[in-house]
Every structure is written in C-alpha cells, then in structure tokens.
Design a protein around this motif. Structure first.
Motif, mmCIF file in Angstrom:
data_model
loop_
_atom_site.group_PDB
_atom_site.id
_atom_site.type_symbol
_atom_site.label_atom_id
_atom_site.label_comp_id
_atom_site.label_asym_id
_atom_site.label_seq_id
_atom_site.Cartn_x
_atom_site.Cartn_y
_atom_site.Cartn_z
ATOM 1 N N UNK A 167 -30.025 -30.731 -13.703
ATOM 2 C CA UNK A 167 -28.728 -31.364 -13.937
ATOM 3 C C UNK A 167 -28.515 -31.650 -15.416
ATOM 4 N N UNK A 168 -29.530 -32.175 -16.087
ATOM 5 C CA UNK A 168 -29.390 -32.526 -17.495
ATOM 6 C C UNK A 168 -29.210 -31.283 -18.368
ATOM 7 N N UNK A 169 -29.959 -30.240 -18.086
ATOM 8 C CA UNK A 169 -29.829 -29.017 -18.879
ATOM 9 C C UNK A 169 -28.460 -28.388 -18.651
ATOM 10 N N UNK A 170 -28.007 -28.355 -17.420
ATOM 11 C CA UNK A 170 -26.690 -27.797 -17.116
ATOM 12 C C UNK A 170 -25.594 -28.571 -17.838
ATOM 13 N N UNK A 171 -25.778 -29.879 -17.974
ATOM 14 C CA UNK A 171 -24.785 -30.713 -18.648
ATOM 15 C C UNK A 171 -24.889 -30.646 -20.166
ATOM 16 N N UNK A 172 -25.910 -29.958 -20.679
ATOM 17 C CA UNK A 172 -26.104 -29.869 -22.119
ATOM 18 C C UNK A 172 -26.641 -31.132 -22.745
ATOM 19 N N UNK A 173 -27.310 -31.953 -21.955
ATOM 20 C CA UNK A 173 -27.819 -33.235 -22.444
ATOM 21 C C UNK A 173 -29.074 -33.043 -23.273
ATOM 22 N N UNK A 174 -29.104 -33.725 -24.402
ATOM 23 C CA UNK A 174 -30.306 -33.736 -25.223
ATOM 24 C C UNK A 174 -31.146 -34.966 -24.883
ATOM 25 N N UNK A 175 -32.471 -34.868 -25.026
ATOM 26 C CA UNK A 175 -33.274 -33.766 -25.570
ATOM 27 C C UNK A 175 -33.703 -32.728 -24.535
ATOM 28 N N UNK A 176 -33.135 -32.802 -23.317
ATOM 29 C CA UNK A 176 -33.528 -31.850 -22.274
ATOM 30 C C UNK A 176 -33.272 -30.409 -22.708
ATOM 31 N N UNK A 177 -32.133 -30.180 -23.371
ATOM 32 C CA UNK A 177 -31.811 -28.819 -23.782
ATOM 33 C C UNK A 177 -32.820 -28.284 -24.788
ATOM 34 N N UNK A 178 -33.286 -29.160 -25.687
ATOM 35 C CA UNK A 178 -34.306 -28.735 -26.644
ATOM 36 C C UNK A 178 -35.615 -28.435 -25.926
ATOM 37 N N UNK A 179 -35.945 -29.241 -24.926
ATOM 38 C CA UNK A 179 -37.150 -28.992 -24.150
ATOM 39 C C UNK A 179 -37.073 -27.700 -23.371
ATOM 40 N N UNK A 180 -35.907 -27.409 -22.800
ATOM 41 C CA UNK A 180 -35.745 -26.166 -22.046
ATOM 42 C C UNK A 180 -35.773 -24.960 -22.976
ATOM 43 N N UNK A 181 -35.196 -25.089 -24.155
ATOM 44 C CA UNK A 181 -35.251 -23.996 -25.133
ATOM 45 C C UNK A 181 -36.691 -23.705 -25.537
ATOM 46 N N UNK A 182 -37.497 -24.751 -25.634
ATOM 47 C CA UNK A 182 -38.916 -24.559 -25.944
ATOM 48 C C UNK A 182 -39.596 -23.771 -24.829
ATOM 49 N N UNK A 183 -39.247 -24.059 -23.584
ATOM 50 C CA UNK A 183 -39.814 -23.346 -22.444
ATOM 51 C C UNK A 183 -39.388 -21.882 -22.453
ATOM 52 N N UNK A 184 -38.116 -21.624 -22.578
ATOM 53 C CA UNK A 184 -37.634 -20.247 -22.462
ATOM 54 C C UNK A 184 -38.107 -19.366 -23.608
ATOM 55 N N UNK A 185 -38.460 -19.982 -24.741
ATOM 56 C CA UNK A 185 -38.951 -19.202 -25.880
ATOM 57 C C UNK A 185 -40.419 -18.813 -25.737
ATOM 58 N N UNK A 186 -41.136 -19.449 -24.809
ATOM 59 C CA UNK A 186 -42.559 -19.176 -24.658
ATOM 60 C C UNK A 186 -42.764 -17.817 -23.983
ATOM 61 N N UNK A 187 -43.692 -17.030 -24.501
ATOM 62 C CA UNK A 187 -43.895 -15.691 -23.959
ATOM 63 C C UNK A 187 -44.420 -15.716 -22.524
ATOM 64 N N UNK A 188 -45.026 -16.815 -22.114
ATOM 65 C CA UNK A 188 -45.524 -16.924 -20.739
ATOM 66 C C UNK A 188 -44.396 -17.165 -19.730
ATOM 67 N N UNK A 189 -43.262 -17.643 -20.190
ATOM 68 C CA UNK A 189 -42.177 -18.042 -19.288
ATOM 69 C C UNK A 189 -41.199 -16.901 -19.030
ATOM 70 N N UNK A 190 -41.689 -15.670 -19.043
ATOM 71 C CA UNK A 190 -40.823 -14.509 -18.887
ATOM 72 C C UNK A 190 -41.102 -13.832 -17.547
ATOM 73 N N UNK A 191 -40.036 -13.382 -16.893
ATOM 74 C CA UNK A 191 -40.179 -12.798 -15.559
ATOM 75 C C UNK A 191 -40.900 -11.459 -15.561
ATOM 76 N N UNK A 192 -41.125 -10.887 -16.727
ATOM 77 C CA UNK A 192 -41.868 -9.635 -16.801
ATOM 78 C C UNK A 192 -43.373 -9.798 -16.844
#
Length: 471
Positions: free
Chosen positions: A42-67
């Motif tokens: 909910x927080x990420x969908x709403x663009x709430x900080x610092x959740x968005x920064x935390x999610x960006x950190x997750x998605x940038x990690x090479x381990x967090x990729x569906x491949x």
C-alpha cells in the motif's frame, strides 16, 4: 486499556493474555505478517517515503530479478570439504527471498514463480551440510533464511510445502538444535553469542514454519535461560546506570557485535509475530543492548566490564581469553539490522531509543544480500528493513489480561508481556530521552529533511561497509 508508566507520549498499551500455548501459529508469521506485506504494498503504491526508497533498493538488487536460476547442490560444505560451495546456497536463498518480497509488494506473479522454483529446487536436492564447525553457522543462517523465503510463498500453488518442511526438519534444524545442546563438544563459553543466535534463529524459524509449537517453545526457553553465550542475559551480562546494556561481543570486534544484534532482533521479531514478546523480556534487556551497540558503532563512548571466558573442548584442550575493553569501531560499518529494531521500540512501543533511530536513519535505505559485499558476511541478514519495517505509530500489545487481535486475527499473547519502562538515559542525558523525542533522534542522524505524516523524508544516505562474516 492501560497506560504504561514511562512509555512515551501517544503510545497506548493494550492488554494481552499471559499465554497462548493452545493458539494456532500465524502464517505468514516469521519476519513478515500479512499486515506487514499489505502495508509495504500500500505504501509503495501510494508513493510514500521512505518505503519507495526501500523498494527501489530491492528492485535494483541483482538477486531480486525473475530471471534468477537456482543451482541446487546435494551436499553443501562450509569451512572445509570439497567443494566449499556454501556461497551457492546463500545466493540462491537470498534470490528466493528477494523475489518473494518483490512479488508481495508489486503483485507481479513472475517473481513469486521464481522464488518457488528456487526453493523447490533446493528442497528436492539438498541432503546434508558438511564442513568444519562452520557447518553450524551454515545450518543456522541459511536455515532461518530459507524458512523466511518459503513462508512468503507458502500458499503458492506450485510450492512444495511438505518437502520444504522436511528440508527444515531433516537438514537445517538438527544441526542447529544439536549446537544449542552440545556446542560442538566445546565448553559452554567457547563460542561467542552469534554462534548460539544463528542456531536459535533456525530453531525458532523451523518451529513456526513447520507448525511445531514445542520447537518454538524450545527456542523461547533458550533465549531466556539458555546456558550458552547467546541467551539474552549472557549476551548482555551487565546493564549500566545510564540504561545501556553491555553487549559482550563488543569486546571482540564490531562486525560480530553487529551480527549478534541483528540475529537477536530477528529472533525477537519472529517471536513477536507469534504473540511472544522477547523484545520486552527482562525489562526490555535487548533494547538496552541494542542501544549500547548502536551508540558504540556510531563512535560514542561506552563502558565495558572485563570478561574472561573459558575456551576449549570438554575433556580436551582448554584455555581462557579475556576481553578487557570495547574493540575499535569504524562508524561507516553497518549491517541492515537497525530499522526493524528501532521501529519496534519507537513505533510499536513508543519508547525512546535515540541511538537506534540514528543508526537506522544513517543506514537507510537498507539493502539486502548482495548490497554489502560478495562474501558471506554480506548475506547474514535478509535486510530491506526500510521497506519492510518502517511503521507509523500504532497501538501495541504489552500487558497481561484479555486477548487483543494478533497479526492475522488470532490472539496475540505469550509469556512475559507487561508494560515496559524506558530503557534510555534519563532526560537531559540523551537527545531522545522522552518517548516522543525520537523524532529528534531520527533527525540527528543527518539526512532527514522533514517529517510529514509520520514518515521520515531522507535527504542523504550514508552507505556503510559490512563487517566480518559470522563465526
């Protein structure tokens, strides 16, 4: 409802049962509950900080990729053996966890499918852990992490839950339980606290993931009264007049002290999500120890009582070692451990914890495995606390009496739940000595531009370096 003496302004304490031995275990209920996962999304969908920064950190990690593709092994070796291949295991587990977490936040099924494929691959092949004494570290660390990743995809149609539970029961848990019982044949003080705490985290995670309450109770009892150095009174043997609890492994080095605090926090959080309050046990002793390590790691002066521990094997060689003072610190060293602990005490409980809040703000946004170096120490914690554990101030359960709602509608409750008083310094000695003053504690970390709606807006992030691997 009861107001607890000493709890900061705005914190309401709800009554809870003294015990919940007959209550079903909560799922998901390791590091994250359904409410936690919904909050992140909910927080990420709403663009709430610092959740968005935390999610960006997750998605940038090479381990967090569906491949990501798993490379399961039949036998994993750590410390000795051929090949010493434990790196394959921890990389795959972190990929499973990160993909599963990404799925819950984004709603994209590809990430859940990847997590399931990784976990199924390992449960279908891994048969044992071998090596030096480090095999106990492998069992503890990767056992609690595997369980946490698996808990996040527990309801996925393709996930083989039964086989994953057997992997926990037959491969990870036996080594961890044996270590807490026999300590590899060594005298009880031979191993520093983090050895016990890796095993304790695995035992507790196994009990929850496999729905075995007796195993959960075994872990809880060891946390409170265990003979080894990882039980809370041995890890934090002295509480000083200023409210700081001396972390015994601070006499060893900073990296292992940080590891120990992170592991004890992991144990407390998993227990809390089952209605068991280890965070508040013994007048919030863990808060006092975590505050001590946070202050010390930030470069502050802390006292240390000389500690001499016996070493060696029972009936074999023996010796002793004395730690006479705290080790040196690098204020830039960090692990992704602080957000979970700081938000529990300041947001769930309304307690003052200025050193924790400063450490958490300085480390934000917290990353996870792979963000802190390629070696094993960079994978000791699952991380991503800025995303997962940032909380608004809420009413919390911390007393004895009638039941209150638990994380998934069940009763929250277990032993030693009672109002806790502040464990920080007296007013005037500490920036956030009053409960509501923790806003100052967060801001003092530098990097906070404003507080809007209870969310911290971070201007600047300091990226720390990780300490030594756990051993």
């Amino acid at each position: 409802m009861l107001k607890a003496t000493g709890i900061g302004t705005g914190a309401t304490v709800l009554a809870t049962p003294a015990g919940a031995a007959g209550a079903p275990l909560v799922h998901p209920g390791l590091l994250h509950t359904r409410a936690d996962l919904d909050r992140m999304a909910t927080k990420v969908k709403a663009g709430a900080r610092p959740y968005t920064a935390g999610f960006a950190k997750l998605t940038a990690n090479r381990h967090a990729q569906s491949g990501w593709r798993a490379d399961p092994q039949a036998v994993v070796y750590r410390g000795s053996g051929t090949p010493e291949n434990y790196r394959v295991l921890y990389n795959d587990i972190h990929a499973a966890y990160q993909n599963a977490l990404r799925h819950h936040v984004s709603g994209e099924e590809a990430y859940a499918d990847t997590a399931v494929a990784i976990l199924n691959a390992w449960s279908g092949k891994l048969t044992r852990l071998e090596g030096s004494a480090d095999r106990f570290l492998a069992a503890g660390l990767y056992g609690y992490q595997y369980a946490n990743a698996a808990e996040l995809v527990r309801g996925h149609g393709d996930f083989d839950l039964g086989r994953a539970q057997e992997l926990m029961r037959n491969v990870f848990h036996p080594l961890s339980d044996d270590f807490l019982t026999r300590h590899n044949g060594a005298v009880i003080t031979n191993y520093w606290p983090n050895w016990d705490l890796t095993a304790l985290a695995c035992v507790l995670a196994t009990g929850i993931f496999c729905d075995e309450r007796a195993v959960v109770e075994r872990a809880v009892e060891y946390f409170k009264h265990g003979d080894g150095m990882g039980s809370v009174r041995h890890a934090i043997p002295v509480v000083h007049e200023d409210g700081l609890g001396e972390w015994v492994e601070a006499g060893r080095d900073q990296g292992h002290a940080l590891l120990g605090v992170g592991l004890m926090g992991t144990v407390c959080e998993m227990a809390w999500n089952q209605g068991i309050d280890l965070y508040g046990y013994d007048d919030s002793r863990f808060l006092k120890g975590a505050q001590y390590v946070a202050k010390w790691s930030l470069g502050g002066d802390v006292p240390y009582t000389a500690n001499t521990r016996k070493k060696g094997a029972i009936g074999g060689w023996s010796g002793s070692e004395t730690a006479s003072g705290v080790a040196g610190v690098d204020p830039g060293m960090t692990r992704p451990i602080w957000a979970m602990i700081a938000h529990h005490y300041t947001k769930r409980r309304g307690l003052s914890a200025s050193y924790l809040t400063r450490a958490a703000a300085k480390a934000a946004p917290e990353g996870g495995g792979g963000d802190y170096g390629p070696n094993s120490g960079g994978f000791d914690q699952l991380g991503f606390g800025t995303l997962a554990f940032t909380r608004d101030r809420v009413e919390v359960a911390a007393g004895g009496g009638a039941p209150s709602p638990g994380p998934s509608g069940g009763a929250r409750g277990a032993g030693d739940l009672r109002p806790q008083t502040s464990a920080s310094s007296a007013a005037g000695d500490d920036l956030a000595a009053t409960g509501s003053g923790d806003v100052g504690g967060w801001a003092a970390a530098a990097g906070i531009g404003a507080v809007v709606g209870g969310l911290l807006l971070l201007r600047r992030r300091d990226r720390g370096r990780l300490g030594a691997a756990g051993e």
